[in-house]
Design a protein around this motif. Structure first.
Motif, PDB file in Angstrom:
ATOM      1  N   ARG A 149     -58.318 -36.800  26.526  1.00 34.85           N
ATOM      2  CA  ARG A 149     -59.328 -36.425  25.528  1.00 34.85           C
ATOM      3  C   ARG A 149     -58.666 -36.130  24.184  1.00 34.85           C
ATOM      4  N   LYS A 150     -57.458 -35.602  24.221  1.00 40.32           N
ATOM      5  CA  LYS A 150     -56.751 -35.236  22.989  1.00 40.32           C
ATOM      6  C   LYS A 150     -56.038 -36.425  22.353  1.00 40.32           C
ATOM      7  N   ILE A 151     -55.397 -37.273  23.165  1.00 36.67           N
ATOM      8  CA  ILE A 151     -54.602 -38.355  22.592  1.00 36.67           C
ATOM      9  C   ILE A 151     -55.110 -39.740  22.985  1.00 36.67           C
ATOM     10  N   GLY A 152     -56.230 -39.795  23.710  1.00 35.65           N
ATOM     11  CA  GLY A 152     -56.789 -41.073  24.114  1.00 35.65           C
ATOM     12  C   GLY A 152     -57.370 -41.812  22.923  1.00 35.65           C
ATOM     13  N   GLY A 153     -57.716 -43.029  23.152  1.00 31.79           N
ATOM     14  CA  GLY A 153     -58.187 -43.866  22.061  1.00 31.79           C
ATOM     15  C   GLY A 153     -57.079 -44.837  21.699  1.00 31.79           C
ATOM     16  N   LYS A 154     -57.459 -45.915  21.112  1.00 27.76           N
ATOM     17  CA  LYS A 154     -56.503 -46.982  20.858  1.00 27.76           C
ATOM     18  C   LYS A 154     -55.421 -46.600  19.858  1.00 27.76           C
ATOM     19  N   TRP A 155     -55.715 -45.736  18.908  1.00 24.46           N
ATOM     20  CA  TRP A 155     -54.792 -45.524  17.798  1.00 24.46           C
ATOM     21  C   TRP A 155     -54.140 -44.150  17.725  1.00 24.46           C
ATOM     22  N   LYS A 156     -54.652 -43.158  18.431  1.00 26.17           N
ATOM     23  CA  LYS A 156     -54.098 -41.809  18.301  1.00 26.17           C
ATOM     24  C   LYS A 156     -52.629 -41.746  18.681  1.00 26.17           C
ATOM     25  N   THR A 157     -52.261 -42.357  19.800  1.00 29.50           N
ATOM     26  CA  THR A 157     -50.855 -42.299  20.212  1.00 29.50           C
ATOM     27  C   THR A 157     -49.960 -43.044  19.226  1.00 29.50           C
ATOM     28  N   VAL A 158     -50.470 -44.121  18.636  1.00 28.24           N
ATOM     29  CA  VAL A 158     -49.683 -44.876  17.654  1.00 28.24           C
ATOM     30  C   VAL A 158     -49.479 -44.031  16.397  1.00 28.24           C
ATOM     31  N   ILE A 159     -50.529 -43.364  15.949  1.00 24.62           N
ATOM     32  CA  ILE A 159     -50.416 -42.475  14.785  1.00 24.62           C
ATOM     33  C   ILE A 159     -49.399 -41.376  15.079  1.00 24.62           C
ATOM     34  N   LEU A 160     -49.533 -40.736  16.234  1.00 15.62           N
ATOM     35  CA  LEU A 160     -48.608 -39.667  16.604  1.00 15.62           C
ATOM     36  C   LEU A 160     -47.175 -40.171  16.663  1.00 15.62           C
ATOM     37  N   TRP A 161     -46.991 -41.372  17.224  1.00 12.80           N
ATOM     38  CA  TRP A 161     -45.646 -41.946  17.327  1.00 12.80           C
ATOM     39  C   TRP A 161     -45.030 -42.111  15.930  1.00 12.80           C
ATOM     40  N   HIS A 162     -45.773 -42.701  15.013  1.00 16.75           N
ATOM     41  CA  HIS A 162     -45.231 -42.920  13.672  1.00 16.75           C
ATOM     42  C   HIS A 162     -44.931 -41.602  12.963  1.00 16.75           C
ATOM     43  N   LEU A 163     -45.807 -40.631  13.086  1.00 18.26           N
ATOM     44  CA  LEU A 163     -45.541 -39.331  12.455  1.00 18.26           C
ATOM     45  C   LEU A 163     -44.357 -38.633  13.106  1.00 18.26           C
ATOM     46  N   GLY A 164     -44.215 -38.787  14.407  1.00 23.81           N
ATOM     47  CA  GLY A 164     -43.097 -38.166  15.115  1.00 23.81           C
ATOM     48  C   GLY A 164     -41.756 -38.802  14.791  1.00 23.81           C
ATOM     49  N   VAL A 165     -41.752 -40.110  14.603  1.00 23.82           N
ATOM     50  CA  VAL A 165     -40.515 -40.834  14.329  1.00 23.82           C
ATOM     51  C   VAL A 165     -40.205 -40.870  12.833  1.00 23.82           C
ATOM     52  N   ASP A 166     -41.213 -41.151  12.026  1.00 17.08           N
ATOM     53  CA  ASP A 166     -41.012 -41.343  10.596  1.00 17.08           C
ATOM     54  C   ASP A 166     -41.174 -40.074   9.774  1.00 17.08           C
ATOM     55  N   GLY A 167     -41.763 -39.041  10.341  1.00 12.20           N
ATOM     56  CA  GLY A 167     -41.977 -37.801   9.605  1.00 12.20           C
ATOM     57  C   GLY A 167     -43.270 -37.852   8.812  1.00 12.20           C
ATOM     58  N   THR A 168     -43.362 -37.048   7.795  1.00 14.32           N
ATOM     59  CA  THR A 168     -44.559 -36.941   6.970  1.00 14.32           C
ATOM     60  C   THR A 168     -44.854 -38.271   6.290  1.00 14.32           C
ATOM     61  N   LEU A 169     -46.122 -38.693   6.398  1.00 12.99           N
ATOM     62  CA  LEU A 169     -46.539 -39.960   5.803  1.00 12.99           C
ATOM     63  C   LEU A 169     -47.857 -39.788   5.069  1.00 12.99           C
ATOM     64  N   ARG A 170     -48.028 -40.595   4.031  1.00  8.32           N
ATOM     65  CA  ARG A 170     -49.306 -40.649   3.325  1.00  8.32           C
ATOM     66  C   ARG A 170     -50.222 -41.617   4.054  1.00  8.32           C
ATOM     67  N   TYR A 171     -51.516 -41.520   3.768  1.00  6.53           N
ATOM     68  CA  TYR A 171     -52.511 -42.366   4.446  1.00  6.53           C
ATOM     69  C   TYR A 171     -52.138 -43.841   4.353  1.00  6.53           C
ATOM     70  N   ASN A 172     -51.818 -44.310   3.150  1.00  2.00           N
ATOM     71  CA  ASN A 172     -51.507 -45.728   2.968  1.00  2.00           C
ATOM     72  C   ASN A 172     -50.234 -46.153   3.694  1.00  2.00           C
ATOM     73  N   GLU A 173     -49.304 -45.226   3.874  1.00  2.00           N
ATOM     74  CA  GLU A 173     -48.083 -45.540   4.629  1.00  2.00           C
ATOM     75  C   GLU A 173     -48.412 -45.723   6.108  1.00  2.00           C
ATOM     76  N   ILE A 174     -49.273 -44.858   6.630  1.00  2.00           N
ATOM     77  CA  ILE A 174     -49.709 -45.009   8.027  1.00  2.00           C
ATOM     78  C   ILE A 174     -50.476 -46.316   8.169  1.00  2.00           C
ATOM     79  N   ARG A 175     -51.347 -46.561   7.232  1.00  2.00           N
ATOM     80  CA  ARG A 175     -52.182 -47.784   7.237  1.00  2.00           C
ATOM     81  C   ARG A 175     -51.317 -49.035   7.262  1.00  2.00           C
ATOM     82  N   ALA A 176     -50.232 -49.045   6.492  1.00  2.00           N
ATOM     83  CA  ALA A 176     -49.330 -50.199   6.447  1.00  2.00           C
ATOM     84  C   ALA A 176     -48.622 -50.417   7.787  1.00  2.00           C
ATOM     85  N   LEU A 177     -48.383 -49.338   8.516  1.00  2.00           N
ATOM     86  CA  LEU A 177     -47.728 -49.438   9.820  1.00  2.00           C
ATOM     87  C   LEU A 177     -48.688 -49.905  10.909  1.00  2.00           C
ATOM     88  N   MET A 178     -49.994 -49.857  10.623  1.00  2.00           N
ATOM     89  CA  MET A 178     -51.018 -50.176  11.617  1.00  2.00           C
ATOM     90  C   MET A 178     -52.041 -51.137  11.028  1.00  2.00           C
TER      91      MET A 178
END
Length: 108
Positions: free
Chosen positions: A20-49
């Protein structure tokens, strides 16, 4: 397996809670990028996905923030600047995400 009873008296399990917390197609991907890459702006996350729609990504980010897994800081600048990062609670998911990454890499 840990089984809990929620306030309705219905049984639930810890896996159900986690999904319920991390399910969904994109939540784990978002978490992965923030965990590996650190702080990101919306457009930076968007470019990764590139496969995610803006509306979906905004919703996923909002849910992750509401669940305390990421933080959102908005700077009052022109143009507006918003940064996302993992919270301490979100960081506790990194061992799980690393294991998912390892498994996926081995299966490719």
């Amino acid at each position: 397996m840990t089984v809990q009873v929620n306030e309705d008296g219905k049984l639930k399990c810890s896996i159900e809670y986690t999904l319920r917390k991390i399910g969904g197609k994109w939540k784990t991907v978002i978490l992965w990028h923030l965990g590996v890459d650190g702080t990101l702006r919306y457009n930076e996350i968007r470019a990764l996905m590139p496969g995610v729609a803006d509306k979906v990504m905004s919703g996923q980010l909002k849910e992750l923030e509401e669940d305390g897994l990421i933080s959102r800081i908005q700077y009052e600048t022109v143009p507006p600047k918003v940064e996302y990062s993992m919270t301490e609670l979100g960081k506790t998911l990194m061992p799980v995400l690393r294991e998912m990454h390892r498994w996926g890499t081995e299966q490719e």
